[in-house]
Design an enzyme around this catalytic site. Structure first.
Site, PDB file in Angstrom:
ATOM      1  N   TRP A 109       0.815  -1.218   0.000  1.00 36.68           N
ATOM      2  CA  TRP A 109       0.000   0.000   0.000  1.00 36.68           C
ATOM      3  C   TRP A 109       0.845   1.263   0.000  1.00 36.68           C
ATOM      4  O   TRP A 109       0.506   2.237  -0.676  1.00 36.68           O
ATOM      5  CB  TRP A 109      -1.023  -0.006   1.145  1.00 36.68           C
ATOM      6  CG  TRP A 109      -2.159  -0.908   0.811  1.00 36.68           C
ATOM      7  CD1 TRP A 109      -2.473  -2.090   1.414  1.00 36.68           C
ATOM      8  CD2 TRP A 109      -3.097  -0.750  -0.268  1.00 36.68           C
ATOM      9  NE1 TRP A 109      -3.546  -2.673   0.784  1.00 36.68           N
ATOM     10  CE2 TRP A 109      -3.955  -1.869  -0.247  1.00 36.68           C
ATOM     11  CE3 TRP A 109      -3.294   0.217  -1.246  1.00 36.68           C
ATOM     12  CZ2 TRP A 109      -4.988  -2.044  -1.162  1.00 36.68           C
ATOM     13  CZ3 TRP A 109      -4.323   0.062  -2.164  1.00 36.68           C
ATOM     14  CH2 TRP A 109      -5.158  -1.058  -2.119  1.00 36.68           C
ATOM     15  N   ASP A 178      -0.956   7.134   7.133  1.00 37.98           N
ATOM     16  CA  ASP A 178      -2.112   6.318   6.735  1.00 37.98           C
ATOM     17  C   ASP A 178      -2.259   5.230   7.796  1.00 37.98           C
ATOM     18  O   ASP A 178      -1.428   4.331   7.897  1.00 37.98           O
ATOM     19  CB  ASP A 178      -1.843   5.710   5.347  1.00 37.98           C
ATOM     20  CG  ASP A 178      -2.928   4.725   4.908  1.00 37.98           C
ATOM     21  OD1 ASP A 178      -3.835   4.435   5.704  1.00 37.98           O
ATOM     22  OD2 ASP A 178      -2.845   4.246   3.759  1.00 37.98           O
ATOM     23  N   LYS A 202     -11.894  -1.292   7.996  1.00 34.54           N
ATOM     24  CA  LYS A 202     -11.129  -2.236   8.809  1.00 34.54           C
ATOM     25  C   LYS A 202     -11.676  -2.223  10.241  1.00 34.54           C
ATOM     26  O   LYS A 202     -12.343  -3.127  10.668  1.00 34.54           O
ATOM     27  CB  LYS A 202      -9.657  -1.831   8.841  1.00 34.54           C
ATOM     28  CG  LYS A 202      -8.739  -2.417   7.814  1.00 34.54           C
ATOM     29  CD  LYS A 202      -8.996  -2.087   6.425  1.00 34.54           C
ATOM     30  CE  LYS A 202      -7.803  -2.479   5.584  1.00 34.54           C
ATOM     31  NZ  LYS A 202      -8.073  -2.481   4.166  1.00 34.54           N
TER      32      LYS A 202
END
Ligand SMILES: Cc1ncc(COP(=O)(O)O)c(C=O)c1O
Length: 367
Positions: A109, A178, A202
Site C-alpha cells: 500500500w 495512513d 477495517k
C-alpha cells in the site's frame, strides 16, 4: 440473524471490509427498518436533517475523546477511500515546494502512495523494503531531511502484516500517516502527527467513508487551487456535508465508536485485547515452524494482519479448503503475495481467534 450467519460473521478474518461487532450489526439491521427517535429507515433519511448533522458531530466528538485530540485538530469524514488521500495530501502540502517530501515504502500500500505524490512535487523515497520482499521495516535512525515539507508513511501494512512499533521521523517535520488498518486499535500520541487518515472498512465500519484528522495550524489556507470537493478547508467549513455523504456508512461508524468507547472501554483496553489475540495466533503459528513461514520478520509483526505461507502449496490449498469448510472465512492472502492472511481487527473476538488457533494447531498436528 440465524445461528449460522452469526458464526460466519464472528469468524470473518477478512482484511477488509472486515468483521464488525455483533451488537453493531444488530443495531444497524434494526435502523435499516427504522432509526430510533426518527421513525424512518436509515436509507431514507436526508443528509441535511438535524438528525444526521448530530450523527456527524457525535462521530467527531467520539474520535476526539478516544484519541485525546485538542481543538487544533479538524476531523473530517470524507469519501474516495484512503487512495484519494494519496493524492489529496500532496496536493495540499507538496505542490509548490522545492524541498522533497520524505516517503517510506514499506509494503504494497505504501508503494501505491508514491506515484500520486510524484505528480504534485518533489519527493524522495527515503527507505524501500521492496528488495527484502517487504518483510521488514526501517530502523528509527534514517537520513531524515529536516527541511522536508512532511514525512508520509503507513503505520500498518495490511498486505504483508508489518506494523510500526515506534513513530518514525523528526519531530520538526510534519508527519502524515495512513492508519487505515490499525486506526483506533491502540493509543496514539497525536502530538507527533500533523495529519492522520484511515478508511473505515477495517476497524471502523463499512467502506464508503474515510476519516481525515488534520491540524488547522498546518493547513492554514493550503489547497485553495483545488475544487471545493477536494479541499480540506472547504470540507471543514461544510462539516463534511459538502455533497451527499454516505449516511449508512457514517451512522455505522458512530455505532462502532460508541461500542469502542462504552463496551470495550477505550483505546487502552482495545490495545490489550488486540495484543492478546495476536499472542494467541502467533503462538499457534510457532508450532508449525517446519510447515509455514510468517511473512514479516520478528520485531515488526502486525497485531492486525498476520500473513504466512506454507512451504508446500498443496498443503496450503488443503488448509484454506478445510478452514473454509469449518466456517473460518476470509483467510486467503492478498493477490500480490498469495499465502494465508488472518486479520484481527478490533471487532474480532478473542474466542474466535482461539477457535482459529485451535484449528491451525490441529491442522499442523495432522498433516
Ligand atoms: C493501509 C492501506 N492504505 C490504503 C488502502 C487503499 O484503500 P481504499 O481502497 O480505501 O482506497 C488500503 C486498502 O486496503 C490499505 O490497507
Amino acid at each position: 440473524m440465524s445461528l449460522d450467519a452469526e458464526f460466519a460473521n464472528r469468524h470473518n478474518f477478512s482484511a477488509g471490509p472486515g468483521v464488525l461487532p455483533e451488537k453493531v450489526l444488530n443495531q444497524l439491521s434494526a435502523a435499516i427498518l427504522e432509526v430510533p427517535d426518527v421513525g424512518l429507515s436509515l436509507l431514507g433519511i436526508s443528509h441535511r436533517s438535524e438528525w444526521f448533522k448530530a450523527v456527524v458531530d457525535e462521530c467527531c466528538q467520539q474520535i476526539r475523546t478516544l484519541m485525546g485530540l485538542d481543538e487544533d485538530w479538524a476531523i473530517l469524514l470524507l469519501q474516495g477511500g484512503a487512495t484519494q488521500q494519496f493524492s489529496q495530501v500532496p496536493e495540499h502540502f507538496l505542490r509548490g515546494h522545492t524541498q522533497p517530501a520524505d516517503y517510506l515504502c514499506t509494503g504494497y500500500w505504501s508503494s501505491k502512495s508514491l506515484p500520486p505524490a510524484r505528480l504534485c512535487g518533489p519527493m524522495r523515497c527515503l527507505w524501500d523494503g521492496a528488495c527484502e520482499g517487504f518483510s521488514c521495516l526501517p530502523e528509527p535512525s534514517l537520513a531524515w531531511n529536516p527541511r522536508a515539507p512532511y514525512l508520509h508513511y503507513i503505520s500498518n501494512e495490511t498486505v504483508e502484516g508489518l506494523q510500526f512499533g515506534f513513530v518514525p521521523g523528526l519531530d520538526e517535520v510534519p508527519r502524515v500517516c495512513d492508519m487505515s488498518s490499525d486506526f483506533l486499535s491502540r493509543p496514539v500520541d497525536a502530538s507527533k502527527f500533523s495529519l492522520i487518515y484511515a478508511h473505515a472498512q477495517k476497524n471502523l465500519g463499512p467502506a464508503g467513508v474515510t476519516v481525515v484528522l488534520v491540524r488547522r495550524s498546518w493547513l492554514q489556507g493550503k489547497g485553495r487551487h483545488l475544487p471545493d470537493y477536494l479541499q480540506y478547508e472547504a470540507q471543514i467549513k461544510a462539516n463534511s456535508i459538502l455533497n451527499t455523504p454516505p449516511v449508512l456508512a457514517i451512522y455505522t461508524v458512530l455505532l462502532v465508536l460508541r461500542w469502542l468507547r462504552h463496551d470495550v472501554g477505550g483505546l487502552q483496553a482495545m490495545a490489550q485485547i488486540n495484543a492478546r489475540k495476536a499472542a494467541i495466533l502467533y503462538s499457534a503459528l510457532a508450532h508449525g515452524a517446519d510447515q509455514i513461514q510468517v511473512h514479516a520478520n520478528k520485531g515488526c509483526r502486525s497485531q492486525m494482519n498476520v500473513a504466512f505461507r506454507f512451504g508446500n502449496p498443496t498443503l496450503q490449498q488443503r488448509f484454506l479448503g478445510e478452514a473454509h469448510a469449518a466456517g473460518l472465512h476470509g483467510l486467503e492472502g492478498h493477490r500480490s503475495i498469495g499465502g494465508v492472511r488472518v486479520s484481527l481487527y478490533n471487532a474480532m473476538t478473542i474466542q474466535s481467534v482461539q477457535d482459529l488457533s485451535d484449528f491451525i494447531t490441529d491442522f499442523f498436528q495432522n498433516s
